[in-house]
Motif scaffolding. Structure first.
Motif, PDB file in Angstrom:
ATOM      1  N   UNK A   1       0.840  -1.208   0.000  1.00  0.00           N
ATOM      2  CA  UNK A   1       0.000   0.000   0.000  1.00  0.00           C
ATOM      3  C   UNK A   1       0.871   1.253   0.000  1.00  0.00           C
ATOM      4  N   UNK A   2       1.918   1.239   0.805  1.00  0.00           N
ATOM      5  CA  UNK A   2       2.824   2.394   0.844  1.00  0.00           C
ATOM      6  C   UNK A   2       3.556   2.523  -0.502  1.00  0.00           C
ATOM      7  N   UNK A   3       3.958   1.380  -1.054  1.00  0.00           N
ATOM      8  CA  UNK A   3       4.669   1.411  -2.348  1.00  0.00           C
ATOM      9  C   UNK A   3       3.772   2.008  -3.438  1.00  0.00           C
ATOM     10  N   UNK A   4       2.498   1.694  -3.385  1.00  0.00           N
ATOM     11  CA  UNK A   4       1.556   2.246  -4.368  1.00  0.00           C
ATOM     12  C   UNK A   4       1.540   3.765  -4.306  1.00  0.00           C
ATOM     13  N   UNK A   5       1.482   4.299  -3.089  1.00  0.00           N
ATOM     14  CA  UNK A   5       1.461   5.761  -2.935  1.00  0.00           C
ATOM     15  C   UNK A   5       2.736   6.360  -3.530  1.00  0.00           C
ATOM     16  N   UNK A   6       3.860   5.720  -3.260  1.00  0.00           N
ATOM     17  CA  UNK A   6       5.130   6.249  -3.771  1.00  0.00           C
ATOM     18  C   UNK A   6       5.165   6.156  -5.303  1.00  0.00           C
ATOM     19  N   UNK A   7       4.709   5.019  -5.834  1.00  0.00           N
ATOM     20  CA  UNK A   7       4.701   4.866  -7.298  1.00  0.00           C
ATOM     21  C   UNK A   7       3.834   5.939  -7.957  1.00  0.00           C
ATOM     22  N   UNK A   8       2.732   6.252  -7.277  1.00  0.00           N
ATOM     23  CA  UNK A   8       1.811   7.249  -7.846  1.00  0.00           C
ATOM     24  C   UNK A   8       2.246   8.677  -7.537  1.00  0.00           C
ATOM     25  N   UNK A   9       3.242   8.828  -6.663  1.00  0.00           N
ATOM     26  CA  UNK A   9       3.634  10.139  -6.115  1.00  0.00           C
ATOM     27  C   UNK A   9       2.404  10.977  -5.751  1.00  0.00           C
ATOM     28  N   UNK A  10       1.456  10.296  -5.120  1.00  0.00           N
ATOM     29  CA  UNK A  10       0.211  10.971  -4.721  1.00  0.00           C
ATOM     30  C   UNK A  10       0.289  11.182  -3.212  1.00  0.00           C
TER      31      UNK A  10
END
Ligand SMILES: *Cc1c(COP(=O)(O)O)cnc(C)c1O
Length: 367
Positions: free
Chosen positions: A22-31
């Protein structure tokens, strides 16, 4: 045996497979700020409370401050709160320009409803009970007083996520409930985070406005506000943890029952009392102990970490010297200061650890 006061690592390891991606997703999206993850958490939190709105913010202190500002509390006003709490509850009152008015505690460490009315003046705007340690204050009595005197009820739920009183969740009795998701709280983020829940559309709008520079539409500032935002990494961590909060609260409650049973009959120790008709989520397990400081020192030599919540009640803090309070103004809070001791409490605590802590307490008093 080592028994830490809290063990955030144990909880992380049990959720690693949910939280890391979940944290990686936020980083990938830079959101990182705002957007869909924050909105999704707000929606989930409001729904779990059965409330119309959840307004997220940067921390639990801001949740109280934003609530008071959105309510229009300011200079010349007074807000009543409780003598034993974390300073956020009273410092935010002062920050609005209003004056904090303290009330002594009852046998459950909460605002004593029988001592509130003598503190109400023409300037009083609101009352903030704190559901301290995870147990509901007598919020029904406080609500009745608010209704009789046309005051606003705000609940500080920083320690009481999903605790209930008469089957109703704390935070849903008044205009708003304010929450902290500080990492050590029952529902803890991986940094600072907070939220306000409410059913009042207009209040929710004003809270959101104030927390976001007075702006709901980009570059249009209706008023001046502050910057108090929940970031997306905290939102996804909280979203993942929200699914487990009920089982964790249940575990804490059952650990407390185990402690109470094992410490029962020890004359020097008063175990925490359960308020009738309430579900206590035991953010902290607080005993009242004879020779408290010596007990804490002894437990430390046994590898058991403890805490004191709080060593000095708010009215006796240097910050409130100007109010000129004396111990006799808050006799119960004053007496508790030197007796309260918080024993290790977290969902992952094992029965062996609890038994070891209780045995160690007994060993101290046998000496
Ligand atoms: C933790 C806490 C707060 C403040 O929360 P933060 O997120 O640390 O700002 C407020 N009130 C009470 C009773 C608390 O325990």
């Amino acid at each position: 045996m080592n028994v830490p006061f809290v063990d955030l690592k144990a909880q992380y390891l049990s959720l690693k497979s949910e939280i890391d991606p979940a944290i990686q997703t936020v980083i990938n999206e830079t959101a990182f700020i705002g957007g869909k993850h924050v909105e999704a958490f707000e929606k989930a939190y409001a729904e779990k409370y059965g409330m119309k709105h959840c307004v997220s913010c940067a921390n639990g202190t801001d949740a109280i401050y934003v609530t008071l500002k959105a309510l229009g509390v300011g200079p010349g006003d007074e807000v009543i709160t409780v003598a034993n709490s974390w300073i956020s509850t009273s410092e935010t009152i002062t920050q609005t320009g209003a004056r904090p008015v303290f009330v002594d505690i009852d046998e459950y460490f909460h605002i004593d409803p029988s001592k509130i009315e003598e503190k109400i003046t023409k300037k009083t705007k609101a009352i903030i009970p704190v559901h301290l340690f995870g147990q509901p204050a007598d919020v029904k009595a406080v609500k009745q007083i608010c209704e009789n005197h046309k005051l606003t009820l705000i609940e500080d739920c920083a320690q009481s996520h999903f605790a209930t009183f008469h089957s109703q969740k704390t935070g849903t009795f008044g205009l708003a409930g304010t929450f902290s998701f500080y990492p050590g709280k029952n529902l803890g983020a991986y940094g600072d985070a907070g939220a306000i829940i409410t059913d009042d559309d207009d209040f929710a709008r004003r809270a959101r406005l104030f927390a976001n520079h007075g702006s709901l539409l980009k570059h249009i500032h209706e008023i001046e506000g502050i910057n108090s935002r929940l970031d997306s990494i905290q939102a996804v961590v909280l979203q993942a943890k929200l699914k487990h909060i009920d089982e964790w609260n249940q575990a804490r409650n059952s650990h407390a029952l185990t402690y109470n049973a094992l410490l029962n009959g020890l004359g020097e120790v008063k175990c925490p009392k359960f308020r009738a008709n309430s579900f206590h989520i035991f953010h902290l397990y607080v005993i009242r102990a004879a020779r408290r400081d010596d007990l804490a020192a002894f437990l430390k030599t046994k590898g058991v970490s403890t805490g004191i919540h709080y060593p000095t009640a708010l009215p006796f803090m240097p910050a409130y010297r100007y109010l000129r309070h004396r111990p006799s103004d808050f006799p119960v809070a004053y007496e508790c200061q030197d007796e309260i001791l918080s024993l290790p409490m977290y969902p992952e605590l094992t029965d062996e650890q609890i038994a070891y802590v209780a045995d160690s307490v007994r060993e101290f008093y046998k000496k």
